[in-house]
Design an enzyme around this catalytic site. Structure first.
Site, PDB file in Angstrom:
ATOM      1  CE1 TYR A  55       1.394 -11.340  -9.139  1.00  0.00           C
ATOM      2  CE2 TYR A  55       3.411 -11.089  -8.924  1.00  0.00           C
ATOM      3  CZ  TYR A  55       2.396 -11.574  -8.292  1.00  0.00           C
ATOM      4  OH  TYR A  55       2.354 -12.586  -7.300  1.00  0.00           O
ATOM      5  NE  ARG A 209      -5.366  -9.019  -0.808  1.00  0.00           N
ATOM      6  CZ  ARG A 209      -4.702  -9.565  -1.663  1.00  0.00           C
ATOM      7  NH1 ARG A 209      -3.860  -8.885  -2.622  1.00  0.00           N
ATOM      8  NH2 ARG A 209      -4.853 -10.893  -1.975  1.00  0.00           N
TER       9      ARG A 209
END
Length: 335
Positions: A55, A209
């Site tokens: 990330y 999402r």
């Protein structure tokens, strides 16, 4: 907040997926905003924080480490290796899946440094590198436990068969895979395997999402680098069909006196006491909205109707494009 268990860890029923603060959805928020979200989660009772070497190519671990280091004893810290940024000959960082033992050891040591900690509570293999036997990857991860660098092991996006092979080498505390109303793949086999082995199930992207929040109506406005752009369900072909499912879902949420996001999370929590969702957000307000779902008690018929509205039969389009589908090991529905 209510709690659930991952191995010997008692954790909040809803954790925080930290990826959004540094990665994947276009330009990330400022470090100051990321700090606000992390501290707000801690103040609200979140005790499960999930990050990864991938990330932001390490930036997310650095953020989590810097902000939460002085609170380290108050939460369970999760990170992942085996998929990280590797600099090519042109100097550009690119995502690489590499499950070789030496790489996993290096990934873990890099993560420990960025997180500013001596031990990671739950360390996942982010993706199974299909060129490396799962037994070899998990074997090296078990040595990290022996050395006190890791307390428990996890796997991400694996099938029931791969989970069983891994568990024969070392107990697997958690499997992390996408699971929500619109992604039901874990129901094929891996949830049952987790229950057979006493492995907790950590559900990422529990709000699909942002789809299940009802706020994402214009996918054309997504940032050019947003990871949803190549995902089939968000395409111009499929997303209008998926949006059409939300009118009934929104009505059901209103009937239940909650928001669509809360209904989606409540549905997931109702699927089993061994399931821990980890929604991500860049907004403190949305964080509090999500966490409130842990305290909802919805009638069984509302949970059932939510599942009937949005599921693998009603959603249009596959979860991932072809390349990403090849990189995961999760079971697929026939047809």
């Amino acid at each position: 907040m209510q709690t659930r268990r991952i191995a010997n860890f008692e954790v909040s029923a809803i954790g925080l997926g930290c990826m959004n603060l540094s990665h994947a959805y276009g330009v990330p928020p400022s470090p100051e905003q990321g700090e606000r979200v992390l501290l707000a989660a801690l103040d609200a009772g979140v005790t499960l924080f999930d990050t990864a070497a991938l990330y932001g190519f390490g930036a997310n671990e650095e953020l989590v480490g810097r902000v939460l280091k002085k609170h380290r004893q108050q939460f369970t810290l999760c990170s992942k290796g085996g998929m990280a940024g590797v600099k090519g000959e042109d100097g550009v960082l690119r995502r690489v899946i590499d499950g070789r033992p030496a790489t996993l050891r290096r990934n873990c040591e890099d993560s420990l440094r960025r997180l500013g900690t001596d031990v990671i509570d739950l360390y996942y293999l982010h993706r199974w590198d299909k060129k490396v036997p799962i037994e070899d990857s998990v074997g090296e991860m078990s040595r990290l436990i022996e050395e006190g660098k890791v307390r428990a092991l996890g796997l991400s996006e694996v099938s029931a068969g791969t989970l069983r092979k891994a568990a024969a080498v070392h107990p697997v505390a958690a499997v992390q895979t996408e699971y929500s109303l619109w992604t039901r793949n874990p129901e094929i086999a891996v949830l049952a395997a987790c229950r057979e082995l006493g492995t907790a199930f950590v559900a990422f992207s529990p709000l699909a999402r942002a789809y299940l929040t009802g706020r994402l109506t214009d996918v054309a406005a997504l940032d050019a680098k947003d990871i949803r752009r190549p995902m089939p369900r968000f395409s111009a072909e499929h997303y209008p069909r998926n949006l059409s499912l939300l009118s009934g879902f929104d009505k059901l949420a209103k009937e239940a006196a909650c928001t669509p996001a809360q209904l989606a999370l409540a549905w997931l929590l109702a699927q089993g006491e061994d399931i821990i969702p980890i929604p991500g957000t860049t907004s403190v307000d949305h964080l509090h909205e999500d966490l409130a779902a842990a305290d909802l008690t919805l009638p069984a018929d509302v949970i059932a109707r939510a599942g009937e509205l949005i599921n693998q039969r009603t959603v249009s389009g596959p979860r991932y494009p072809a390349q990403a589908t090849q990189e995961v090991d999760t079971e697929e529905f026939a047809g």
